[in-house]
Design a protein around this motif. Structure first.
Motif, short mmCIF file in Angstrom:
data_model
loop_
_atom_site.label_atom_id
_atom_site.label_comp_id
_atom_site.label_asym_id
_atom_site.label_seq_id
_atom_site.Cartn_x
_atom_site.Cartn_y
_atom_site.Cartn_z
N VAL A 220 41.85 41.69 35.70
CA VAL A 220 42.86 42.57 35.13
C VAL A 220 44.11 42.47 35.99
O VAL A 220 44.04 42.57 37.22
CB VAL A 220 42.36 44.03 35.09
CG1 VAL A 220 43.50 44.98 34.76
CG2 VAL A 220 41.24 44.17 34.07
N THR A 221 45.24 42.24 35.36
CA THR A 221 46.49 42.11 36.12
C THR A 221 47.67 42.54 35.26
O THR A 221 47.61 42.52 34.03
CB THR A 221 46.69 40.65 36.59
OG1 THR A 221 47.88 40.56 37.38
CG2 THR A 221 46.81 39.70 35.41
N HIS A 222 48.75 42.93 35.91
CA HIS A 222 50.01 43.21 35.22
C HIS A 222 51.01 42.09 35.47
O HIS A 222 52.11 42.12 34.93
CB HIS A 222 50.60 44.53 35.73
CG HIS A 222 51.11 44.44 37.14
ND1 HIS A 222 50.27 44.52 38.23
CD2 HIS A 222 52.36 44.24 37.63
CE1 HIS A 222 51.00 44.38 39.33
NE2 HIS A 222 52.25 44.21 38.99
N ASP A 223 50.62 41.09 36.27
CA ASP A 223 51.54 40.07 36.75
C ASP A 223 51.39 38.77 35.95
O ASP A 223 50.34 38.12 36.01
CB ASP A 223 51.25 39.80 38.24
CG ASP A 223 52.21 38.80 38.85
OD1 ASP A 223 53.13 38.33 38.16
OD2 ASP A 223 52.02 38.48 40.05
N PRO A 224 52.43 38.36 35.21
CA PRO A 224 52.35 37.10 34.46
C PRO A 224 52.09 35.88 35.35
O PRO A 224 51.44 34.92 34.91
CB PRO A 224 53.71 37.01 33.77
CG PRO A 224 54.20 38.41 33.70
CD PRO A 224 53.69 39.08 34.95
N VAL A 225 52.59 35.90 36.58
CA VAL A 225 52.36 34.78 37.50
C VAL A 225 50.87 34.67 37.81
O VAL A 225 50.29 33.57 37.85
CB VAL A 225 53.18 34.94 38.79
CG1 VAL A 225 52.83 33.86 39.80
CG2 VAL A 225 54.67 34.91 38.48
N ALA A 226 50.23 35.81 38.04
CA ALA A 226 48.78 35.80 38.28
C ALA A 226 48.04 35.33 37.04
O ALA A 226 47.12 34.51 37.12
CB ALA A 226 48.32 37.20 38.70
N ALA A 227 48.43 35.84 35.88
CA ALA A 227 47.75 35.48 34.64
C ALA A 227 47.87 33.99 34.33
O ALA A 227 46.98 33.42 33.68
CB ALA A 227 48.31 36.30 33.49
N ALA A 228 48.92 33.35 34.81
CA ALA A 228 49.12 31.93 34.55
C ALA A 228 48.08 31.05 35.23
O ALA A 228 47.96 29.87 34.90
CB ALA A 228 50.53 31.52 34.99
N HIS A 229 47.33 31.60 36.17
CA HIS A 229 46.26 30.85 36.82
C HIS A 229 44.99 30.80 35.97
O HIS A 229 44.06 30.04 36.27
CB HIS A 229 45.92 31.47 38.18
CG HIS A 229 46.93 31.19 39.24
ND1 HIS A 229 48.18 31.79 39.26
CD2 HIS A 229 46.88 30.39 40.34
CE1 HIS A 229 48.85 31.38 40.32
NE2 HIS A 229 48.09 30.52 40.98
N ALA A 230 44.92 31.63 34.93
CA ALA A 230 43.70 31.77 34.14
C ALA A 230 43.63 30.73 33.02
O ALA A 230 44.63 30.16 32.60
CB ALA A 230 43.61 33.18 33.56
N ASP A 231 42.41 30.51 32.52
CA ASP A 231 42.21 29.61 31.38
C ASP A 231 42.73 30.23 30.10
O ASP A 231 43.16 29.53 29.19
CB ASP A 231 40.72 29.30 31.21
CG ASP A 231 40.15 28.57 32.41
OD1 ASP A 231 40.77 27.61 32.88
OD2 ASP A 231 39.08 28.98 32.89
#
Length: 273
Positions: A223-234
């Motif tokens: 769970v994240t609010h950060d698009p940069v973090a989410a960009a690491h996901a599949d």
């Protein structure tokens, strides 16, 4: 690091150290018609309104959404930390919805890993002891060799004898990641794991989670609010009003931010009515 599970113990959980069997064909996380409501009557808050999804083994999924969209409730229900009012939750092929608290405790200690924004390390324990804590709580032999292997993997080789207070925030989160992986869990749940870190350190932590998926076969739900973090996901799941409103395959931070902005701009169902 293969995830090994099959069969079921008397407590309803699946013993570790055996082959996956039929569970391998199931998703790592499966929710079917999951509803969760808080409060009653006109004051009731419908946090989840019938969530259906399957997340495969060896995948990295980011969960995003506006405030109040149901992200935290989703994670809590998926991880057995909260009970849905209706619907089914399966982890690693095991139905957890009807488990009692003792069974859920056994499952969380042995088959799930957790990484939190606040690290949640015990200050009185050494780094190595913190990593081995899930094994200790599960009543397993504490595998110091495995702890050392994971600490080396997260860049903390030789620091097992230190206390958390002697480490930086980023190093403490690395310890938390090693701890989350030590039991070879079915799923690692990460709740805003980079929220307390600077940009550079956050990137290093996200790379470690990505590496755990790519090289160790781990399954990560973040769970994240950060698009940069989410960009690491599949993939990125976007929640809105308690439902999965959108999905996006692995994309740039800019694409994730744009999709999130579009979701935030959508009217609430009550407003659209």
């Amino acid at each position: 690091m293969g995830l090994r599970r099959s069969g079921r113990g008397q407590d309803g959980t699946t013993p570790r150290g055996t082959a996956y069997g039929a569970a391998a064909a199931a998703g790592a996380v499966e929710l079917r018609g999951v509803h969760r409501r808080y409060g009653r009557g006109s004051a009731a808050v419908h946090a989840l309104r019938g969530v259906d999804l399957t997340l495969p083994h060896g995948s990295f999924t980011a969960v995003m959404g506006p405030s109040g969209s149901g992200k935290s409730t989703f994670l809590q229900c998926a991880a057995g930390l909260d009970r849905p009012d209706s619907g089914s939750v399966r982890l690693g092929g095991t139905e957890i919805t009807g488990m009692n608290e003792n069974q859920l405790t056994v499952l969380r200690r042995s088959r799930l890993g957790f990484v939190f924004q606040a690290f949640n390390l015990l200050p009185s324990l050494t780094v190595e002891q913190n990593v081995l804590l899930p094994m200790r709580l599960a009543g397993d032999r504490q595998d110091r060799a495995r702890a050392g292997e994971l600490l080396a993997r997260v860049g903390l080789q030789g620091k097992g004898g230190r206390r958390p207070a002697e480490l930086s925030g980023g190093q403490q989160q690395r310890v938390a990641i090693a701890r989350a992986l030590v039991t070879r869990p079915d799923v690692v749940f990460a709740d805003e794991p980079t929220g307390a870190l600077d940009t550079t350190t956050a990137g290093e932590v996200l790379d470690l989670l990505r590496d755990a998926v790519d090289t160790l076969g781990a399954t990560v739900v973040m769970v994240t609010h950060d698009p940069v973090a989410a960009a690491h996901a599949d993939q990125v799941l976007f929640l809105a009003d308690g439902l999965v409103a959108d999905r996006l395959p692995r994309s740039s931070a800019a694409a994730v931010a744009a999709r999130m902005a579009g979701l935030t701009a959508r009217p609430h169902p009550a407003e659209a009515a």
